[in-house]
Design a protein around this motif. Structure first.
Motif, PDB file in Angstrom:
ATOM      1  N   PRO A  19       0.841  -1.197   0.000  1.00 60.61           N
ATOM      2  CA  PRO A  19       0.000   0.000   0.000  1.00 60.61           C
ATOM      3  C   PRO A  19       0.880   1.254   0.000  1.00 60.61           C
ATOM      4  O   PRO A  19       2.084   1.205   0.284  1.00 60.61           O
ATOM      5  N   ASP A  20       0.263   2.393  -0.291  1.00 53.96           N
ATOM      6  CA  ASP A  20       1.010   3.643  -0.336  1.00 53.96           C
ATOM      7  C   ASP A  20       1.614   4.012   1.014  1.00 53.96           C
ATOM      8  O   ASP A  20       2.591   4.764   1.069  1.00 53.96           O
ATOM      9  N   THR A  21       1.025   3.517   2.084  1.00 51.33           N
ATOM     10  CA  THR A  21       1.515   3.855   3.427  1.00 51.33           C
ATOM     11  C   THR A  21       2.759   3.062   3.813  1.00 51.33           C
ATOM     12  O   THR A  21       3.338   3.318   4.865  1.00 51.33           O
ATOM     13  N   HIS A  22       3.160   2.105   2.985  1.00 53.93           N
ATOM     14  CA  HIS A  22       4.260   1.212   3.338  1.00 53.93           C
ATOM     15  C   HIS A  22       5.539   1.569   2.591  1.00 53.93           C
ATOM     16  O   HIS A  22       5.506   2.148   1.502  1.00 53.93           O
ATOM     17  N   VAL A  23       6.667   1.200   3.194  1.00 54.59           N
ATOM     18  CA  VAL A  23       7.973   1.337   2.564  1.00 54.59           C
ATOM     19  C   VAL A  23       8.629  -0.036   2.531  1.00 54.59           C
ATOM     20  O   VAL A  23       8.397  -0.867   3.427  1.00 54.59           O
ATOM     21  N   GLY A  24       9.407  -0.296   1.501  1.00 55.60           N
ATOM     22  CA  GLY A  24      10.028  -1.609   1.367  1.00 55.60           C
ATOM     23  C   GLY A  24      11.365  -1.705   2.073  1.00 55.60           C
ATOM     24  O   GLY A  24      12.162  -0.770   2.065  1.00 55.60           O
TER      25      GLY A  24
ATOM     26  N   CYS B  77      11.691 -18.692   4.413  1.00 54.81           N
ATOM     27  CA  CYS B  77      12.521 -19.777   4.954  1.00 54.81           C
ATOM     28  C   CYS B  77      13.811 -19.192   5.498  1.00 54.81           C
ATOM     29  O   CYS B  77      14.292 -18.139   5.057  1.00 54.81           O
ATOM     30  N   VAL B  78      14.381 -19.889   6.468  1.00 52.15           N
ATOM     31  CA  VAL B  78      15.602 -19.428   7.124  1.00 52.15           C
ATOM     32  C   VAL B  78      16.740 -19.343   6.112  1.00 52.15           C
ATOM     33  O   VAL B  78      16.926 -20.231   5.279  1.00 52.15           O
ATOM     34  N   GLY B  79      17.487 -18.250   6.181  1.00 52.93           N
ATOM     35  CA  GLY B  79      18.641 -18.057   5.309  1.00 52.93           C
ATOM     36  C   GLY B  79      18.350 -17.276   4.047  1.00 52.93           C
ATOM     37  O   GLY B  79      19.272 -16.858   3.339  1.00 52.93           O
ATOM     38  N   SER B  80      17.066 -17.038   3.747  1.00 58.21           N
ATOM     39  CA  SER B  80      16.711 -16.321   2.518  1.00 58.21           C
ATOM     40  C   SER B  80      16.608 -14.823   2.781  1.00 58.21           C
ATOM     41  O   SER B  80      16.350 -14.386   3.904  1.00 58.21           O
ATOM     42  N   ASP B  81      16.825 -14.041   1.720  1.00 60.20           N
ATOM     43  CA  ASP B  81      16.585 -12.603   1.770  1.00 60.20           C
ATOM     44  C   ASP B  81      15.165 -12.342   1.271  1.00 60.20           C
ATOM     45  O   ASP B  81      14.768 -12.847   0.213  1.00 60.20           O
ATOM     46  N   VAL B  82      14.420 -11.565   2.026  1.00 57.86           N
ATOM     47  CA  VAL B  82      13.011 -11.360   1.726  1.00 57.86           C
ATOM     48  C   VAL B  82      12.705  -9.866   1.708  1.00 57.86           C
ATOM     49  O   VAL B  82      13.244  -9.091   2.505  1.00 57.86           O
ATOM     50  N   ASP B  83      11.836  -9.455   0.773  1.00 59.63           N
ATOM     51  CA  ASP B  83      11.371  -8.066   0.719  1.00 59.63           C
ATOM     52  C   ASP B  83      10.141  -7.915   1.604  1.00 59.63           C
ATOM     53  O   ASP B  83       9.147  -8.636   1.432  1.00 59.63           O
ATOM     54  N   PHE B  84      10.242  -6.998   2.535  1.00 51.22           N
ATOM     55  CA  PHE B  84       9.139  -6.731   3.455  1.00 51.22           C
ATOM     56  C   PHE B  84       8.632  -5.313   3.245  1.00 51.22           C
ATOM     57  O   PHE B  84       9.379  -4.429   2.832  1.00 51.22           O
ATOM     58  N   GLY B  85       7.362  -5.120   3.543  1.00 51.18           N
ATOM     59  CA  GLY B  85       6.792  -3.783   3.575  1.00 51.18           C
ATOM     60  C   GLY B  85       6.486  -3.392   5.000  1.00 51.18           C
ATOM     61  O   GLY B  85       6.008  -4.210   5.790  1.00 51.18           O
ATOM     62  N   VAL B  86       6.806  -2.134   5.343  1.00 46.81           N
ATOM     63  CA  VAL B  86       6.586  -1.656   6.705  1.00 46.81           C
ATOM     64  C   VAL B  86       5.599  -0.496   6.676  1.00 46.81           C
ATOM     65  O   VAL B  86       5.750   0.440   5.878  1.00 46.81           O
ATOM     66  N   ASP B  87       4.589  -0.552   7.548  1.00 48.31           N
ATOM     67  CA  ASP B  87       3.547   0.466   7.616  1.00 48.31           C
ATOM     68  C   ASP B  87       4.085   1.717   8.305  1.00 48.31           C
ATOM     69  O   ASP B  87       4.287   1.742   9.513  1.00 48.31           O
ATOM     70  N   LEU B  88       4.306   2.776   7.520  1.00 47.44           N
ATOM     71  CA  LEU B  88       4.820   4.024   8.083  1.00 47.44           C
ATOM     72  C   LEU B  88       3.727   4.872   8.724  1.00 47.44           C
ATOM     73  O   LEU B  88       4.022   5.823   9.443  1.00 47.44           O
TER      74      LEU B  88
END
Length: 367
Positions: A299-304, A341-352
C-alpha cells in the motif's frame, strides 16, 4: 461507584524513594490497571489507596472527599490479594459472609447476599467446602466474592492471577472483566503482565522506578507510547527500536538506518514533532512486529525493506520471524502460511502510518 483522584503522591522509606509525584484520575466505573516491572511501586500505590500504607506527601480523594487520613475500614474499599487470604477453618459461605458478620448484619441478610454473590460468580455448589478443597481458580472466586458482598465503592486487585497456571489465568482474566461489566464498580488492578493490562483496562498507568511513565487508554499506550520504556514494555513481542540518523533531503527529513543503506522518509503523522529534529541527530525508529507485510503489493503507506531471515517461530495462528537488517535484529509477525525460509533474503513492507521516532538520548517520542 466512585471517582478516584491521586494527586502528587510520593512515598519514601527513610532515604529510599518508592513513589515520586504520582498523579492519576479515573471516573466512576473505570477499570484502572497499574502495570510495570517488579519493584516499580505499583503495589505500594495500591496499598496507599487502600490505607494500608501511609503516603509521604500528596493527597487521595474518593468522590471528591480526601481519604488519606481515614482508616482502611472507613474508605469503603475492598481488596483482593494475590494469596487469596481465606480463612482455612471456615467454609466458603462463611468466608464470603465474614465482612457482613463484622458489620453485625442479620443472618438472613448474610445468607441472601452470599447467595446472590455465589450465583454471580458461579460458586453456589461450593459453599459448604473449605478453602483447601478448592482449586486455585475457585479460591480466587471466593476471594472476589468476599470483596463483592461488601458492595464497596472501589475494588482493589493486587496481582490476583499470578499464582494460577497459564490457561486458568486467561479464564479468570475473562471472568474478572465480565464481572466488572456487570457490577460497573470502579476498579484498580495491579499486574506486571502487559497482556492483562491491555485486555482488561479502560485506562492504564505504566510505571517504572516509582514514576508513572504514561497514563491513558490501552490504544493510547500501545499506539502512541510516550517513551521507549513504554514502547518496549507494552506489546509481545516488543516494539523494534532501530538506531537511525536524521538526514535532510529537499526540505524534508529522512531516516537512515545505521549500518545499512536503508533510507526511510519521515512519517507524515510525525511532522510536528520532527520539526524539532536536526540533521545528523541520532534517533530510534520504532516498528511493531505486526506492522510488516511480506510477499504482497505494498500500500502507499508502506515502505520496502530487504532483510535476511534468521529464525522462524511458528505459534499456530502466527509465524514470528527474526530478521537481520544490517547489524540489527528485527522481529516481525506474519501469517502462519507466509512463504519464508531461514537463510533467505526477503522483501518486506513496513507500515509508516503508525511508525514512531524517539530521541535516542532521552528516549522520548518526537510525536
Amino acid at each position: 461507584m466512585a471517582s478516584l483522584k491521586i494527586e502528587n503522591v510520593s512515598k519514601r522509606f527513610g532515604s529510599v524513594g518508592i513513589l515520586s509525584d504520582v498523579n492519576l484520575s479515573i471516573d466512576d466505573g473505570d477499570f484502572l490497571v497499574l502495570v510495570g516491572p517488579s519493584g516499580c511501586g505499583k503495589s505500594t500505590l495500591l496499598n496507599i489507596v487502600a490505607g494500608l500504607e501511609p503516603l509521604s506527601s500528596g493527597s487521595i480523594s474518593i468522590d471528591g472527599r480526601s481519604v488519606q487520613n481515614l482508616e482502611p475500614k472507613e474508605r469503603d474499599i475492598a481488596m483482593v490479594f494475590q494469596s487469596y487470604a481465606l480463612y482455612p477453618s471456615m467454609s466458603v459461605a462463611k468466608n464470603i459472609a465474614f465482612p457482613l458478620r463484622m458489620r453485625r448484619q442479620s443472618a438472613q441478610e448474610q445468607a441472601q447476599k452470599v447467595r446472590q454473590v455465589s450465583e454471580l460468580l458461579q460458586i453456589g455448589h461450593l459453599l459448604e467446602r473449605k478453602p483447601q478443597q478448592l482449586s486455585g481458580g475457585q479460591r480466587q472466586r471466593v476471594a472476589m466474592g468476599r470483596a463483592l458482598v461488601r458492595d464497596p465503592k472501589i475494588f482493589l486487585f493486587d496481582e490476583p492471577l499470578s499464582n494460577l497456571d497459564a490457561k486458568l489465568r486467561v479464564d479468570m482474566r475473562t471472568e474478572i472483566k465480565r464481572l466488572h461489566q456487570r457490577v460497573r464498580k470502579t476498579t484498580i488492578y495491579v499486574t506486571h503482565d502487559q497482556i492483562e493490562a491491555m485486555t482488561m483496562a479502560s485506562h492504564i498507568a505504566v510505571m517504572k522506578d516509582g514514576v508513572v511513565q504514561q497514563f491513558g487508554t490501552p490504544s493510547d499506550i500501545y499506539d502512541r507510547p510516550e517513551n521507549t520504556f513504554v514502547a518496549t514494555f507494552m506489546g509481545s513481542p516488543s516494539m523494534n527500536l532501530l538506531p537511525a540518523t536524521v538526514q535532510p533531503a529537499g526540505g524534508k527529513l529522512n531516516l537512515r538506518i545505521d549500518g545499512t543503506d536503508a533510507l526511510i522518509r519521515m512519517p507524515a503523522h510525525l511532522a510536528r514533532g520532527a520539526a524539532a529534529l536536526k540533521a545528523g541527530q541520532p534517533v530510534l525508529f520504532g516498528l511493531r512486529p505486526e506492522w510488516f507485510l511480506c510477499g504482497a503489493a505494498l500500500p502507499d503507506t508502506h515502505v520496502g525493506l530487504r532483510a535476511a531471515v534468521d529464525v522462524l517461530e511458528p505459534t499456530g495462528p502466527d509465524l514470528y520471524a527474526a530478521l537481520r537488517l544490517g547489524p540489527h535484529e528485527v522481529m516481525v509477525r506474519l501469517p502462519a502460511d507466509a512463504r519464508v525460509c531461514v537463510g533467505s533474503d526477503v522483501d518486506f513492507g513496513v507500515d509508516l502510518s503508525k511508525a514512531l521516532v524517539f530521541d535516542r538520548a532521552t528516549g522520548v517520542s518526537v510525536q
